[in-house]
Scaffold this motif. Sequence first.
Motif, short mmCIF file in Angstrom:
data_model
loop_
_atom_site.label_atom_id
_atom_site.label_comp_id
_atom_site.label_asym_id
_atom_site.label_seq_id
_atom_site.Cartn_x
_atom_site.Cartn_y
_atom_site.Cartn_z
N ASP A 147 -7.69 11.07 -22.81
CA ASP A 147 -6.00 11.56 -23.86
C ASP A 147 -4.67 12.03 -23.38
O ASP A 147 -3.86 12.54 -23.64
CB ASP A 147 -6.14 11.94 -25.18
N LYS A 148 -5.37 13.29 -21.39
CA LYS A 148 -4.55 13.70 -21.47
C LYS A 148 -3.39 12.68 -21.09
O LYS A 148 -2.70 13.51 -20.19
CB LYS A 148 -5.10 14.31 -20.28
N TYR A 149 -4.15 11.48 -20.06
CA TYR A 149 -3.44 10.38 -19.11
C TYR A 149 -2.47 9.91 -19.83
O TYR A 149 -2.59 9.53 -21.27
CB TYR A 149 -4.16 9.63 -18.47
N PRO A 150 -1.01 9.85 -19.58
CA PRO A 150 0.12 9.27 -20.31
C PRO A 150 -0.15 7.59 -20.60
O PRO A 150 -0.58 6.90 -19.83
CB PRO A 150 1.18 9.46 -18.51
N LYS A 151 0.13 7.97 -21.93
CA LYS A 151 -0.40 6.58 -22.13
C LYS A 151 0.43 4.79 -21.71
O LYS A 151 0.30 4.22 -21.92
CB LYS A 151 0.08 6.28 -23.83
N GLY A 152 2.37 5.30 -21.40
CA GLY A 152 2.96 4.53 -21.11
C GLY A 152 2.94 4.17 -19.63
O GLY A 152 3.68 3.43 -19.04
N ARG A 153 2.17 4.57 -18.96
CA ARG A 153 2.03 4.45 -17.45
C ARG A 153 1.76 3.44 -16.64
O ARG A 153 0.39 2.82 -17.86
CB ARG A 153 1.69 5.96 -16.58
N TRP B 107 5.35 8.43 -9.70
CA TRP B 107 3.89 8.37 -10.60
C TRP B 107 4.11 8.67 -11.94
O TRP B 107 3.59 8.50 -12.59
CB TRP B 107 3.62 9.95 -9.92
N GLU B 108 5.63 9.41 -11.90
CA GLU B 108 5.45 9.13 -13.80
C GLU B 108 5.58 7.50 -14.30
O GLU B 108 5.78 7.27 -15.45
CB GLU B 108 6.75 9.93 -13.45
N TYR B 109 5.60 6.02 -13.50
CA TYR B 109 5.73 5.23 -14.05
C TYR B 109 4.53 4.30 -14.02
O TYR B 109 4.47 2.98 -14.33
CB TYR B 109 6.56 4.86 -13.64
N CYS B 110 4.47 5.03 -12.95
CA CYS B 110 2.25 3.87 -12.93
C CYS B 110 1.33 4.59 -11.74
O CYS B 110 2.42 5.05 -11.44
CB CYS B 110 3.08 2.91 -11.74
N LEU C 293 -7.75 6.91 -16.42
CA LEU C 293 -7.90 6.78 -17.58
C LEU C 293 -9.37 7.61 -17.93
O LEU C 293 -9.41 7.73 -19.44
CB LEU C 293 -7.69 5.07 -18.03
N GLY C 294 -10.01 6.46 -17.00
CA GLY C 294 -11.85 7.19 -17.45
C GLY C 294 -11.80 8.88 -17.57
O GLY C 294 -12.64 9.19 -18.56
N GLU C 295 -11.29 8.96 -15.89
CA GLU C 295 -11.68 10.91 -15.77
C GLU C 295 -10.84 11.57 -17.10
O GLU C 295 -11.01 12.59 -17.48
CB GLU C 295 -10.46 11.04 -14.77
#
Length: 256
Positions: free
Chosen positions: A242-248, A187-190, A237-239
């Motif tokens: 900015d809290k969602y990991p940018k690099g995922r 999950w940390e990657y996708c 991303l919509g939900e």
Amino acid sequence: INAEYMGTFGKMSATWMFIAALVSFVLSWIPNAPSYGKLGLLEHGPFGIKMNARLAWFLQESPAFVWVAFFFLTYGGTVSLQTAVLFVCFLFHYFNRSFVYPLQLCDPKPYPVILALLAHGFCNWNGYLQGSSLVARADTRWELFVVGVLLFACGAAINIDSDTRLRRQRRHSAPGTRYVIPRGGVWEYCSGANFFGEIVEWFGFALAAGTVEALAFAVFTLNYIGLRAYQSHQWYLGEFKDKYPKGRCALIPFVF
């Protein structure tokens, strides 16, 4: 099973499955197309009719298990070691998906009846197709078989681990929290770690089996749940913004 008949039937069915993969991919982009879980937004009309999610998962997935179990029990004594291992791999996945996974769902939303019916029909078709093609297959080179089975095992581990981590997070989240940002493992990657694992499973299975029927199913899986992984990524991303990991990534770690 008549090998000549199965060769013709298998190639014809595989061709239709490739076409079905393309059709399902296109239809999934239609606004308000029926879906489930966090993407199941349509509540009205025939597509809005829902049923118990646990029952839906059992009814839609179990035909694949039943058909392949039938072929294994009927012809298992006559197949090669390679084919017997492939039968076990397929049955392992669908035993988990049909009988274990539904019971582990954490407070699932009602499931669209139309999707359960379509999936039930597909799993009947695919279960018969994969079971019969395994009986009729010839062994592949052992190195390809071993690599394919290892890929299947890795994909299954990723799929089950990702589902387990997400389920554990939801159960330990604050009261009233419907969705969480998945954490840990792949999950940390996708955003579609569980989907990524299942896609790896079936492409590994196709490599080990060496049949066009298995390849067709792998391509169908990539089209259907690969698109769902992308749509889930956009939803996250919509939900969470900015809290969602940018690099995922959406589906394939470090790639897409």
